[in-house]
Design an enzyme around this catalytic site. Structure first.
Site, PDB file in Angstrom:
ATOM      1  N   SER A  58       0.792  -1.224  -0.077  1.00  0.00           N
ATOM      2  CA  SER A  58       0.100   0.073  -0.071  1.00  0.00           C
ATOM      3  C   SER A  58       0.740   1.412  -0.101  1.00  0.00           C
ATOM      4  CB  SER A  58      -0.849  -0.018   1.192  1.00  0.00           C
ATOM      5  OG  SER A  58      -0.228   0.030   2.590  1.00  0.00           O
ATOM      6  N   MET A 108      10.845  -6.849   4.158  1.00  0.00           N
ATOM      7  CA  MET A 108      11.041  -7.559   5.626  1.00  0.00           C
ATOM      8  C   MET A 108      12.512  -8.087   5.615  1.00  0.00           C
ATOM      9  SD  MET A 108       8.364  -6.731   7.010  1.00  0.00           S
ATOM     10  CE  MET A 108       8.478  -7.833   8.367  1.00  0.00           C
ATOM     11  N   ASP A 131      16.610   0.364  12.167  1.00  0.00           N
ATOM     12  CA  ASP A 131      15.467   1.392  12.522  1.00  0.00           C
ATOM     13  C   ASP A 131      16.198   2.427  13.337  1.00  0.00           C
ATOM     14  OD1 ASP A 131      13.569  -0.128  11.175  1.00  0.00           O
ATOM     15  OD2 ASP A 131      13.007  -1.337  12.905  1.00  0.00           O
ATOM     16  N   HIS A 159       8.753   3.189   8.920  1.00  0.00           N
ATOM     17  CA  HIS A 159       8.508   2.239  10.014  1.00  0.00           C
ATOM     18  C   HIS A 159       7.156   2.540  10.673  1.00  0.00           C
ATOM     19  CE1 HIS A 159       9.684  -0.477  13.105  1.00  0.00           C
ATOM     20  NE2 HIS A 159       9.476   0.269  14.162  1.00  0.00           N
TER      21      HIS A 159
HETATM   22  C1  GRF Z   1       3.981  -0.737   7.085  1.00  0.00           C
HETATM   23  O1  GRF Z   1       3.259  -0.781   8.131  1.00  0.00           O
HETATM   24  C2  GRF Z   1       5.236  -0.274   6.965  1.00  0.00           C
HETATM   25  O2  GRF Z   1       5.610   0.830   7.968  1.00  0.00           O
HETATM   26  C3  GRF Z   1       5.869  -1.516   7.604  1.00  0.00           C
HETATM   27  O3  GRF Z   1       5.134  -2.576   6.829  1.00  0.00           O
HETATM   28  C4  GRF Z   1       4.014  -2.368   6.469  1.00  0.00           C
HETATM   29  C5  GRF Z   1       4.035  -2.269   4.979  1.00  0.00           C
HETATM   30  O4  GRF Z   1       2.643  -2.069   4.511  1.00  0.00           O
HETATM   31  N1  GRF Z   1       7.218  -1.477   7.512  1.00  0.00           N
HETATM   32  P1  GRF Z   1       2.458  -2.126   2.909  1.00  0.00           P
HETATM   33  O5  GRF Z   1       3.140  -3.252   2.395  1.00  0.00           O
HETATM   34  O6  GRF Z   1       3.096  -0.748   2.396  1.00  0.00           O
HETATM   35  O7  GRF Z   1       1.092  -1.970   2.649  1.00  0.00           O
END
Ligand code: GRF
Length: 193
Positions: free
Chosen positions: A21, A95, A150, A114
């Protein structure tokens, strides 16, 4: 971080692992008339990442890498970034932890989002931890990536109030709305625009 020469847009790669997203919001931002970036490459470690759909929809090149041999994989990614003249990397729900060597090669040009008010709650399960710690607020942070998880210089943060009824799921939804607003603003700030 300085903007590239002339009026050319800064070629950007977005790294994702999941829903994408934030990737979608960055693509929208890149399509604005005065946006300083173009998104030219989407990289994932997860072939099932739902966010890969945005590559199809918006005709952006996607590449999937298996991180089993991390050093080799990072070499391949660096090669691709250089080949495509990428000058900015935006981690968005990616990740995998990038090595010091990778970060050194792209020094000062990697941003991450983050889902907490850093320096609070580095790492995983931020929403669970913010709720069980009885925090009044949580939020999101965009920061430069350095070799510590982070921990790079903070560019911008958005705060979100935690209500008594919030669960990790509802909090995550509220924070995601803010993330989508924050990342483009943080890019402008990082580029000093
Ligand atoms: C987000 O909350 C981002 O901050 C975290 O993982 C989530 C990823 O969401 N690191 P998306 O894949 O961008 O929807």
């Amino acid at each position: 971080m300085a903007r590239s020469t002339g009026s050319k847009k800064l070629k950007t790669a977005v790294f994702i692992s999941g829903a994408g997203s934030n990737l979608k919001s960055l693509i929208k931002f890149s399509k604005l008339k005065n946006s300083p970036i173009s998104i030219n490459l989407i990289i994932t470690n997860n072939p099932k990442s739902e966010g890969l759909i945005y590559g199809k929809i918006f005709k952006i090149k996607t590449k999937t890498f298996n991180f089993k041999k991390k050093n080799l994989t990072e070499k391949k990614i660096l090669f691709d970034l250089k080949k495509d003249k990428i000058n900015l990397v935006c981690l968005a729900g990616f990740m995998k932890i990038l090595s010091k060597n990778f970060i050194k090669n792209f020094n000062g040009k990697i941003l991450n989002i983050h889902p907490s008010l850093l320096p609070k709650f580095k790492g995983l399960n931020t929403h669970e931890r913010a709720i069980s710690n009885k925090e009044k607020y949580s939020g999101c942070t965009v920061h430069f990536v350095n070799s510590k998880l982070d921990s790079g210089k903070i560019i911008l943060q958005n705060k979100v109030k935690i209500s008594k009824k919030d669960t990790p799921k509802t909090l995550s939804k509220k924070i995601l709305v803010q993330e989508h607003k924050l990342y483009p603003k943080a890019i402008l700030k990082a580029l000093k625009l």
